[in-house]
Enzyme design. Structure first.
Site, PDB file in Angstrom:
ATOM      1  N   THR A   9       0.834  -1.198   0.000  1.00 13.33           N
ATOM      2  CA  THR A   9       0.000   0.000   0.000  1.00 13.33           C
ATOM      3  C   THR A   9       0.873   1.253   0.000  1.00 13.33           C
ATOM      4  OG1 THR A   9      -0.139  -0.043   2.403  1.00 13.33           O
ATOM      5  CG2 THR A   9      -1.918  -1.116   1.194  1.00 13.33           C
ATOM      6  N   HIS A  10       0.261   2.370  -0.316  1.00 11.62           N
ATOM      7  CA  HIS A  10       0.998   3.627  -0.434  1.00 11.62           C
ATOM      8  C   HIS A  10       1.770   3.964   0.845  1.00 11.62           C
ATOM      9  CE1 HIS A  10       1.919   7.585  -2.008  1.00 11.62           C
ATOM     10  NE2 HIS A  10       1.473   8.123  -0.889  1.00 11.62           N
TER      11      HIS A  10
END
Length: 59
Positions: A9-10
């Site tokens: 994920t970011h």
């Protein structure tokens, strides 16, 4: 620390880029923690420790 997400994920990718500890997927974190509460993020081991409030003795 994030409540949802995984290793790609970011938030996890950015933390890795900057060399910051991060723990992702901590369910119910925003419900358990209060504003101003102190925590310790153990990014390498994958857990978050809730610390005592300032002025309170350690248990």
């Amino acid at each position: 620390m994030t409540e949802v997400g995984g290793l790609m994920t970011h938030g996890a990718v950015i933390a890795r880029e900057y060399g910051l500890p991060a723990v992702v997927g901590v369910e119910h974190a925003t419900g358990l923690l209060q504003d101003g509460q102190r925590i310790r993020v153990h990014g390498t081991e994958g857990y978050v420790e809730i610390l005592p409030w300032p002025g309170q003795p350690d248990r």
